[in-house]
Each structure stands twice: as C-alpha cells, then as structure tokens.
Design an enzyme around this catalytic site. Sequence first.
Site, PDB file in Angstrom:
ATOM      1  N   GLU A 143       9.573   7.522   0.378  1.00  0.00           N
ATOM      2  CA  GLU A 143      10.577   8.322   1.084  1.00  0.00           C
ATOM      3  C   GLU A 143      11.633   7.501   1.807  1.00  0.00           C
ATOM      4  O   GLU A 143      12.740   8.002   2.039  1.00  0.00           O
ATOM      5  CB  GLU A 143       9.931   9.304   2.075  1.00  0.00           C
ATOM      6  CG  GLU A 143       9.120  10.392   1.423  1.00  0.00           C
ATOM      7  CD  GLU A 143       8.635  11.432   2.407  1.00  0.00           C
ATOM      8  OE1 GLU A 143       8.661  12.621   2.067  1.00  0.00           O
ATOM      9  OE2 GLU A 143       8.222  11.049   3.529  1.00  0.00           O
ATOM     10  N   LYS A 168       7.638   3.291   3.782  1.00  0.00           N
ATOM     11  CA  LYS A 168       7.124   4.185   4.809  1.00  0.00           C
ATOM     12  C   LYS A 168       5.614   4.345   4.675  1.00  0.00           C
ATOM     13  O   LYS A 168       4.887   4.359   5.661  1.00  0.00           O
ATOM     14  CB  LYS A 168       7.795   5.551   4.694  1.00  0.00           C
ATOM     15  CG  LYS A 168       7.256   6.606   5.645  1.00  0.00           C
ATOM     16  CD  LYS A 168       7.935   7.945   5.411  1.00  0.00           C
ATOM     17  CE  LYS A 168       7.371   9.017   6.341  1.00  0.00           C
ATOM     18  NZ  LYS A 168       7.997  10.342   6.100  1.00  0.00           N
TER      19      LYS A 168
END
Length: 800
Positions: free
Chosen positions: A494, A614
Amino acid sequence: MARLWSWSYEGYDPAGERLRETLCALGNGYFVTRGAACEVLGDPVHYPGTYVAGCYDRLTSTVAGRSVDNEDMVNMPNWLPLRYRICPADAAPGPWLSPDHPHLTAHRQALDLRGGTLTRSSAYTDEAGRRLGVEERRLVHMGEPHLAAQRLTFTADGWAGAVEVEAAIDGGVRNAGVARYQGLADQHLRGWEAGSERPDTMWLTSRTIDSDILVALAARLRATPARGVAHQTRLTVLRTFQTMVLPIGPGSTAVVDKTVALYTSRDPAIESPRRAAVDCVVQAPHFRQLLASHRRAWADLWRQAKLEVPGEAGQILRLHLFHVLQTLSPHTAELDVGVPARGLHGESYRGHVFWDELFVLPFLNLHLPQVSRALLEYRYRRLPAAVHAAREAGRTGAMYPWQSAGDGREETQQLHLNPRSGRWLPDYSRLQHHVGSAIAYNIWQYGQASGDSDFVQTKGAEMLLQIARFWASATAWDTGLGRYRIRGVVGPDEYHDGYPGAAQPGVDDNAYTNVTAAWVLMRALELCDTLPEAHRRQLFERMQLTPDEPERWEDIAHRLHVPHHRGVISQFAGYGDLAELDWEGYRRRYGDIRRLDRILEAEGDTVNRYQASKQADVLMLGYLFSPSELAAVFGGLGYPLDEDTWHATVDYYLSRTSHGSTLSALAHAWVLARVQRPDAWAYCEEALAGDVADVQGGTTAEGIHLGAMAGSLDLVQRGLTGLETREEALWLDPAPLPQLSKFAVRIRYRWHWDVDLRIRAEQVGIAVPESDLPPVRVRLRDRSFVIAPGTARRLDLPDP
C-alpha cells in the site's frame, strides 16, 4: 484459570475509555454495542455505538472542494442510557452520577469471556458521606440475536431514601467516532418516532437517509422490589425516556432490569420492525433466564472453537476469539454480510469489507463452515457488480472492489487525509485488485476444509472462473521478456502506489499479485477438469466462456513475470532500483515510524522513492502457501525457489518493513516460524498486542482489527501446526515455538465435528470423535496415518 477467561480494568481512565469501549464491546453477529458507560449519552470521553451487520447508508460530503460519496456502517440509536441519582429521605435529590463525576470513589469493569457479559462496578460518596454502590451487568444475547439486557444493582451504605433511575433510547446519534472523518456528513438517521406500548415499555423508530432502512428499538424497564415503583414516560423528538424511583435503605439493594430489542426492515418474517421489537421485549424472559440461556449459547460456541493455550498469550487469544465470534457468529449465516475489517466495533474504514476475509475464513472454515459459506455468498451476490466493474475498466471477468459495502460497488475513497500534514491526498488503493485472489483463495480453502462440493462446483466455481478470467484479461505479453505482465496495480504493501514522478498511479508486476494470479488460473483450470460435464457446459454457456480461454489461462499461468533483483524476489518491477531509506535516522527523529508514508508526505517527500514497505507483501506468499506449495507455484512459473532464495528474500524485507498494519507482524510471525524460529516470537507478541496495547497508536478505539485477531488464532491453529486441508487429508507439519510449544485446538474437519489436536514439543495427539463416518486420513510430513472415529493417536514428530 478464572483470569484466563476475564478481561478487566481497575480504576477509571478517561483517556483510555474509548479503547476500553472497543475491547469490552458485546455482540452476537447480528449487532454489536460498544462497552460505553450507560450513565452518559455520549461526549468527548465516551462514544456509545451500536452497529447492525450489513446496515449501511450513503451520504455526500464536500472534501477539498470536491463532492464525495461515502457509504458508512450506521451508528444505530443508543439503547444503553441508564442514569441514576441519590434521593435522600431528608434532602433534595443529588446530581446525576457517572464515572466522570467527582463523587466517584471506585470503579472497575470486567469482561467475562466465557459467559459473554460485561460487569461495571462503581462506588460514589456525596458531600454528606452517603455511599452508593452500583453494579451494571450487560449482555447482548448470543442465542436470541435481537435481544440485549442490562441489570443495575444499587446498594446503600449508611443512608435511607431512594434512587431515581432514568432509562432512555437515544436517537440523536451520529457517525462521529473517527476524528479524521470530522467535517464529513455524519447524520444518517431521520424521521424519528417515539412512543410507549405499556407502562413499562417504550420504543423509538427512525430511518436511514439514503438506504431507507427502518430501525426500531423497544425497551422494557422493571424494578425489584416492584412495590410502590411507578413509571413515568417522557418523549422528545430524538429520544424516549422512562423514569422510576426505587426505595432503598442501609445495607439493602434495589435492582433495575432493562431489556431491549432491536429490529430493522432488513429482517425477514416480521410485519414491521416496531411491532417485532415491542413484541420481543414484552415476551422476553426475566433477566436471570436471559442470562442463563445466553451463557448456554456461549458455552456451545466455546465447545466448537476450543482453544487451549497457557499463560498471557492464551488469555489474549481468548479475547481475540471472543470478538471474532461476536462479529461472525452462527447468526451471520442467516445474513447478507461480509467481513467488516474493523468488526462491528467502531466506524474506522466506515465498516467496509476489504481483503481481511483472507485472514478470517481459514479459521472459520474449521469451526463454523456455515458462516464461511455465508460470507462467500455475500461475494457471490455481488458478482454481477464485479463483472460490471471489470467491463467498465475494459476487462473481462470479475473485478471485485478493494472496499465493498452494501451493493458491491467500489467504495474506496478517492481522497484520504494525512493527519500529520492536514492535506487531503489522492487515494489509489482501489488498484489493489489482489482482493480477487483473496476471494478465490477462500473459495478453494473452504471447499478443501468443508467438503462442500455443492457450493464449490456452483457458486464458487462461477466466482473463481470469473476472477481467473479477469486476471487473464489484465495481462499483456512482453516480447522482450518473453513473459506476461500485469501493470498498474497496488500490492498489499500500500505504500507504493506509483513510481517516483510517474504521471499514472500503480506499479508493474507486483510479485504477490502475479503469483496469486497464476495460482488462481491453475485452480480454475483444475476446477474445470473436475466439474461434471453437464454442469461445466452449462456454466461455460452462462458465462459465455469460449473453449480457447482456458487454453490461454494455461499459458499465462506458466509464463507470468515475477521480477527478481540481487538474488531475491522483487516486490515489484524496479523495486531494487529505489533509494535506500535511513531507517535509524527516522527512528531517532520520530520514534514510531509505522506510518512512514504520513511522515514522509508531511516532509514533502514520498515513500514511493524508497525501498520501504508498510506491511508484508512478498512475504505474504509464505503466509498463504506452505513451503512445498509455494515452491511448486514458482516452479510452475519457471522460477526455481530454493530455501536459500526464500531465506534471502525474507531477510531482505525484514529490514525494510515499517509494520504500518496490524496484519504485518502476523504475517512475519507465520513466515519466521518456518524460516527463523528464534525471531518469530517477537512478531507473535506484537500480533497479540496489536489491539490490547493499541500498537498502531489510537486506532483500536475506532474498532478492532478483525483480520489480525482471527489471524493470530489461525497462527496457532494452522501456522504452528502446519495444518493443511488438501487431497482429502489433514496434513500436519508442526513448528511449535519454544514460547508456545504446548497447546491444543479443536477443529471441525469436513463432517467430523470436534477433532482434537494436541501439540507438544516432540509429539502431536489427534482424537477423532465417535461416529459412523469414514476414518480421517492424516499426513505428518512424509508419513501417512488413518485414524478411525472414536480413537486417538499420539504421533512422534520427526526431526525437521
């Protein structure tokens, strides 16, 4: 043992109240109510919230000068309010009391996991020395999905008089539980009506603004002793109130029971929600009977989902299981709902359905397969919307949305707020098309675990083939590489939603996306081969699937590009060319850098420039597939995957991941249990602490992380046991950790209920309950066993 079944907080902490409200929420799969104080209607400290599964509403807001639609899981009218005050015989009534009042002298709350109740105990002392003890016991009935109840018990110490009690149903609620959504439209209810049916029963109805769902709550208020107690009802536009005054003397007690029913117009077999709610509370048993039947329902659930893990880890895992079962209970099997990423416990992510079912259904498959099937049918009902979305994008097949809610359209916001910079930024997370692979994976895993060939060969087959069709249409041939490629996507990471300076969002050849796409294509081909001929022909005709399409799937499934660099699997094409981040420098400056994307954006930089993730992306492949299966998938693509390459890949990403998601530590713990066992426990601990310690910094107050909770349970159930359900056998390859080397789980494998697995450091025990069913086939690494119903075996673990 009692402590293992209790979750408690001593003292009153206003700053931590919203976290406690989330973790002390009660529910039954139909609705969940946060563990908010009953004495207040809601304020900056307390946030009462009640959420009914599948009840969404759409509002339009103006964001950064743009008109934006958002569909939210609606915060329903609050049924909790019960406030009280001391009415001395020789003085005027005192103030209304609550935990925030200075008269509070003691406070404790305890969640009984075994029995599914929340007990809040408080003591108040006024200026004259009058002491009042108050205990609230609360339940949301696990057996009767529309019922909830509260009991307030008052004890007077050193004074005589009365206690005045005011009960209410509060319709003046909004969706205001997430600070970063402030400024967006949040009023989802309209058309309030209130009334009383009999002296002890009141009701309130309202409607959602866009989805036009009628919501009705009714409440019955009774006192013990009842002699001399009169009810007074007061109605306003948004709220309905009932008041009673209870005589009380020194050392004596008075009890108030509030029984509540909640219905909506989405419920079947009712004439009207209001009538159903009123009838339900009028006919409801006494509190003691409700409590007893509620506990019996929970006892049955705990029997089906037995989990024995010692120590603090076991206590947290029970809490996780408690909240999973409150969100997705047997009642869920009767509903048209998906897996809300934050449970039914708060308003973060707007109650939307993401890919979190990838972490939830594998656990449910082995306990409540009927619930897994219902959650997959939620996806099937939205297959037409996914087919339409693919067509609109110039693709074929089914393109499922990254965020889903009511009707299956893409609900991912186009803008998101960075709280650090205060800027609204473009949101490209809708490019996470790997959600389709997650749905296909769950269809396959459900079939393997449950043996439900009827679903897999009908609805499941149609979804899986349409997802395969989408992946085939998303590929493009690269002559230079001699490979198929998938461009312009976002992976699980992401953080990387594009290349530095690129005009268009998305990255190319995300390894997780491409490998899972290849796996989907192979499973689709396998399913086509096993379908009965007549059904296959009928399905192909309905889908207008031409014979040459599966032939192309076969080619793509073996020739998709998986990028590599410097001896490791690349997260996506060009990942190894990005700049290295000064990790230690950022940790020194900021401490917690989990949300590295927000930190860099606030500095005017972008994480797209760096080799920084992430959450687990490439390593998610090791979460989904056993080492042998992962090697087989890579081998089928023409990329040999040996232990050295995989170990090097794990090492590479371990040092380049900020863990900005609660799912990240979970996936790392799962992978490291096989690769670097001494390092796995630290990630296990973080996965366990994710919500109870609010590791992500304030996010748990907005709702639990359901995927992480279910995933932590599955880490024990499948990760540490190496449990797979394939080829009509239970495959085991235990990898117990030194800190978690002794545990037991109970599973439901196909038609065998209550199969017990007991793991010890050097031994695994398997017990199959008595039945007329065929024996269970077990594969323990390279050995095969057959265990007949009504027998048990202890198997020594071979050396790894």
